[in-house]
Design an enzyme around this catalytic site. Sequence first.
Site, PDB file in Angstrom:
ATOM      1  N   ASP A  72      -6.355  69.292  43.159  1.00 46.23           N
ATOM      2  CA  ASP A  72      -5.370  68.140  42.219  1.00 46.23           C
ATOM      3  C   ASP A  72      -4.029  68.375  42.389  1.00 46.23           C
ATOM      4  O   ASP A  72      -3.764  69.572  42.871  1.00 46.23           O
ATOM      5  CB  ASP A  72      -6.015  68.162  40.789  1.00 46.23           C
ATOM      6  CG  ASP A  72      -6.325  69.541  40.078  1.00 46.23           C
ATOM      7  OD1 ASP A  72      -5.911  70.583  40.783  1.00 46.23           O
ATOM      8  OD2 ASP A  72      -6.967  69.325  39.067  1.00 46.23           O
ATOM      9  N   ASN A 141     -12.088  70.753  27.370  1.00 47.87           N
ATOM     10  CA  ASN A 141     -13.037  69.523  27.235  1.00 47.87           C
ATOM     11  C   ASN A 141     -14.138  69.522  28.251  1.00 47.87           C
ATOM     12  O   ASN A 141     -14.735  68.329  28.241  1.00 47.87           O
ATOM     13  CB  ASN A 141     -12.039  68.268  27.104  1.00 47.87           C
ATOM     14  CG  ASN A 141     -11.289  68.231  28.235  1.00 47.87           C
ATOM     15  OD1 ASN A 141     -11.555  68.691  29.483  1.00 47.87           O
ATOM     16  ND2 ASN A 141     -10.249  67.271  28.347  1.00 47.87           N
ATOM     17  N   HIS A 143     -13.522  69.361  31.557  1.00 48.06           N
ATOM     18  CA  HIS A 143     -12.988  68.794  32.706  1.00 48.06           C
ATOM     19  C   HIS A 143     -13.105  69.954  33.917  1.00 48.06           C
ATOM     20  O   HIS A 143     -12.938  71.247  33.657  1.00 48.06           O
ATOM     21  CB  HIS A 143     -11.763  68.149  32.419  1.00 48.06           C
ATOM     22  CG  HIS A 143     -10.310  69.148  32.744  1.00 48.06           C
ATOM     23  ND1 HIS A 143      -9.123  68.752  31.796  1.00 48.06           N
ATOM     24  CD2 HIS A 143      -9.996  70.344  33.286  1.00 48.06           C
ATOM     25  CE1 HIS A 143      -8.418  69.790  31.888  1.00 48.06           C
ATOM     26  NE2 HIS A 143      -8.866  70.590  32.820  1.00 48.06           N
ATOM     27  N   GLU A 148     -11.633  64.095  33.814  1.00 45.59           N
ATOM     28  CA  GLU A 148     -11.886  64.173  32.220  1.00 45.59           C
ATOM     29  C   GLU A 148     -13.176  63.627  31.721  1.00 45.59           C
ATOM     30  O   GLU A 148     -13.590  63.206  32.535  1.00 45.59           O
ATOM     31  CB  GLU A 148     -10.629  63.330  31.767  1.00 45.59           C
ATOM     32  CG  GLU A 148      -9.244  63.952  32.100  1.00 45.59           C
ATOM     33  CD  GLU A 148      -8.653  65.341  31.479  1.00 45.59           C
ATOM     34  OE1 GLU A 148      -9.543  66.015  30.846  1.00 45.59           O
ATOM     35  OE2 GLU A 148      -7.376  65.500  31.169  1.00 45.59           O
TER      36      GLU A 148
HETATM   37  C1  F6R Z   1      -6.756  73.078  38.389  1.00 50.05           C
HETATM   38  C2  F6R Z   1      -7.758  72.358  37.706  1.00 50.05           C
HETATM   39  C3  F6R Z   1      -8.052  72.465  36.455  1.00 50.05           C
HETATM   40  C4  F6R Z   1      -8.200  73.999  35.804  1.00 50.05           C
HETATM   41  C5  F6R Z   1      -8.577  73.665  34.443  1.00 50.05           C
HETATM   42  C6  F6R Z   1      -8.273  75.079  33.714  1.00 50.05           C
HETATM   43  O1  F6R Z   1      -6.659  72.847  39.674  1.00 50.05           O
HETATM   44  O2  F6R Z   1      -8.278  71.709  38.442  1.00 50.05           O
HETATM   45  O3  F6R Z   1      -9.293  71.831  36.003  1.00 50.05           O
HETATM   46  O4  F6R Z   1      -9.040  74.436  36.299  1.00 50.05           O
HETATM   47  O5  F6R Z   1      -7.659  72.995  33.552  1.00 50.05           O
HETATM   48  O6  F6R Z   1      -7.254  75.579  33.660  1.00 50.05           O
HETATM   49  P1  F6R Z   1      -6.547  77.052  33.276  1.00 50.05           P
HETATM   50  O7  F6R Z   1      -6.929  77.905  34.443  1.00 50.05           O
HETATM   51  O8  F6R Z   1      -4.952  77.063  33.250  1.00 50.05           O
HETATM   52  O9  F6R Z   1      -7.193  77.211  31.859  1.00 50.05           O
END
Ligand code: F6R
Length: 253
Positions: A72, A141, A143, A148
């Site tokens: 992403d 959440n 995701h 989401e």
């Molecule tokens: C990042 C991504 C997100 C993260 C998630 C956890 O490329 O796709 O889904 O993996 O938000 O983020 P952290 O590791 O910062 O807790």
Amino acid sequence: MKTHSIETIVHPGPADASRDVANRLIAEVHARPNAVLGLATGGTPVEAYRQVVEAHRRGEVDFGEVRTFNLDEYVGLAEEHPQSFRYFMQEQLFDHLNIKRERTQVPDGLAADIDEHCASYETKIRDADGIDLQLLGIGHNGHIAFNEPGSSLESRTRSVTLTAETIEKNARFFDSPHDVPRFAITMGIGTILEARRIVLLALGEAKADAVEKALYGPVTESHPASLLQMHPDVTFVLDAACARGIDQLAGRS
Ligand code: F6R
């Protein structure tokens, strides 16, 4: 709907869990020098990437033929922006490996035609014959990437609106919450589920609920990580703090 149980590996601490994930990425490249890796950003994989870089410095792994696709990118951030995911990847990983820029793909947050860019991202993944090993993190959440809650099982690479919760969680990386982009480009759930193997790394107690629901909860689009139960080859690599609820639950299954 066929579901599978997700392999779960629990390590005492975050360093061991990160080393495990680094070793999996390295093993994939050893087994397949032209492996196609799907990569994540965020706080979670930083130590794993550092371990990969260390192994490369020791001459233990060669990335010359590897290709990568990131999950992403924020819409509206140039790659020179320190909070862009391209910047993160260069700084944490790519700049320290022998991988040519053109072999690394991160969605372009400044693409003039976002829909066209998303379609061509999908084509590039297909042309690379798909992703061999996809690394994921997980949001509080549930995701995965920026899919989401409510994202469809069939979703493909597209632009999405970030939830207030995700914006708030990511605000720690920006000067103010107002600077956090409202939109992102993300691989879809359908795209992610086509990877041949998936490894999800989650660390710390704050992720324990999201992980527990993903592993044992109903398979539902309201908790996107639970959709991973539909994939036949998923491993969750956790530290003990994150695996808090799992020992109690293991007896139940
Ligand atoms: C990042 C991504 C997100 C993260 C998630 C956890 O490329 O796709 O889904 O993996 O938000 O983020 P952290 O590791 O910062 O807790």
